[in-house]
Design an enzyme around this catalytic site. Structure first.
Site, PDB file in Angstrom:
ATOM      1  N   LYS A 163       1.393   3.539  -2.415  1.00 39.51           N
ATOM      2  CA  LYS A 163       1.720   4.964  -2.380  1.00 39.51           C
ATOM      3  C   LYS A 163       0.738   5.807  -3.196  1.00 39.51           C
ATOM      4  O   LYS A 163      -0.109   5.296  -3.935  1.00 39.51           O
ATOM      5  CB  LYS A 163       3.154   5.182  -2.878  1.00 39.51           C
ATOM      6  CG  LYS A 163       4.203   4.763  -1.866  1.00 39.51           C
ATOM      7  CD  LYS A 163       5.607   5.123  -2.326  1.00 39.51           C
ATOM      8  CE  LYS A 163       6.633   4.802  -1.243  1.00 39.51           C
ATOM      9  NZ  LYS A 163       8.013   5.119  -1.681  1.00 39.51           N
TER      10      LYS A 163
ATOM     11  N   ARG B 129      10.011  -3.390  -2.024  1.00 39.27           N
ATOM     12  CA  ARG B 129       9.637  -3.079  -0.640  1.00 39.27           C
ATOM     13  C   ARG B 129       8.118  -2.989  -0.584  1.00 39.27           C
ATOM     14  O   ARG B 129       7.520  -2.097  -1.209  1.00 39.27           O
ATOM     15  CB  ARG B 129      10.294  -1.763  -0.211  1.00 39.27           C
ATOM     16  CG  ARG B 129      10.047  -1.361   1.237  1.00 39.27           C
ATOM     17  CD  ARG B 129      10.832  -0.096   1.567  1.00 39.27           C
ATOM     18  NE  ARG B 129      10.653   0.309   2.962  1.00 39.27           N
ATOM     19  CZ  ARG B 129       9.685   1.119   3.381  1.00 39.27           C
ATOM     20  NH1 ARG B 129       8.812   1.631   2.522  1.00 39.27           N
ATOM     21  NH2 ARG B 129       9.600   1.426   4.666  1.00 39.27           N
TER      22      ARG B 129
END
Length: 294
Positions: free
Chosen positions: A241, A275
């Site tokens: 991210k 995740r």
């Protein structure tokens, strides 16, 4: 700083996640005390990490099966990008992308399936196709979503997000990010239980990168134990991210090492589910880290 095996065991206690059809998933269980790994498979052309995109059902299914072989405990299929600035798609389009993948994967594997969706109609169809978990960035707040999950006796991932994917990174603001996120998730869990979802079918996700700046994300990651004190497993999704780019200066394709470092820190701070895009690499890092610190 040396961290004792006893402390690590306390941070990664065992719990059992309730799934449909009498199934369950051990989280943080013996003998390894490693977090569960959730592998990401995006059936979209606009997910922020190009390497995760699998537009064709066959490619998506093969990727998911490979992740299971590598050690993933859960596969998270998503057919709508919720990257910053993204626009919501029609549920019909989402269903046309995801149903062939779910049906094809379930025909060849009994692995735990999570579906990343905020649309009740998609969730209902996904559960009918064999999904076990609904991963909802809106924490079941849409009318009918909690009822769909309850009827399907499915597990739910409740995520915190300030704003919407289209505007969430424009000007996020908090007085105390960690406590506001914790309070929201506590309320979301209470709402889910009131709707008929079992407490042992709830996972909390503080939503790294969803309406949060670098300092907000770091505060949340440093305070995972505070969120875990609510009594539910905590999922952390930070793989590749923007936060990793801010910490390393690297573009998304070159954020693997940074993602692994942050994943280790998240686990150390109490995350029980990670995740990730890179299953094998994450597990290698976790295993090596565990052996060295014990």
């Amino acid at each position: 700083m040396r961290i004792s095996a006893k402390r690590m065991q306390a941070k990664n206690h065992s719990s059992k996640l309730r799934l449909p059809n009498g199934r369950s998933l051990e989280i943080g269980s013996a003998p390894e005390h490693l977090p569960c790994i959730m592998g990401i498979v995006n059936i979209t052309k606009d997910s922020f990490f190009e390497g995760s995109r699998r537009l064709e059902p066959k490619a998506a299914i093969e990727t998911a099966l490979d992740m299971i072989r590598q050690g993933a405990s859960i596969i998270d299929f998503g057919a709508e990008s919720t990257r910053p600035g993204s626009k919501e798609i029609d549920p019909k389009e989402e269903l046309s992308r995801i149903l062939p993948v779910l049906e094809g994967f379930r025909a060849v594997s009994d692995a735990v399936i999570s579906v990343d969706t905020r649309h009740p109609k998609v969730a209902e169809a996904a559960l009918a196709a064999g999904a076990d978990i609904i991963n909802d960035i809106e924490a079941l707040q849409r009318p009918g979503m909690a009822e769909v999950v309850a009827r399907g006796r499915a597990a739910a991932i409740l995520m915190h997000m300030q704003g919407t994917p289209q505007n969430m990174q424009q000007n996020p603001s908090y007085e105390n990010c960690l406590e506001e996120v914790r309070s929201f998730l506590e309320g979301a869990a209470d709402y889910a239980i009131e709707a008929g979802i079992s407490p042992d079918a709830i996972i909390l996700d503080p939503g790294i990168g969803f309406g949060k700046l670098k300092e907000h994300n770091i505060a949340v990651l440093q305070g995972i134990e505070r969120i875990a004190s609510l009594g539910y497993p905590v999922l952390i999704g930070l793989s590749r991210k923007r936060l990793i780019g801010e910490l390393t200066g690297k573009d998304v394709a070159d954020r693997l090492a940074g993602s692994l470092g942050a994943a280790l820190a998240a686990w150390l701070n109490g995350a029980q589910i990670l995740r990730v895009h890179d299953v094998a690499e994450t597990l290698d890092a976790l295993r090596a880290f565990r052996e060295v610190i014990q």
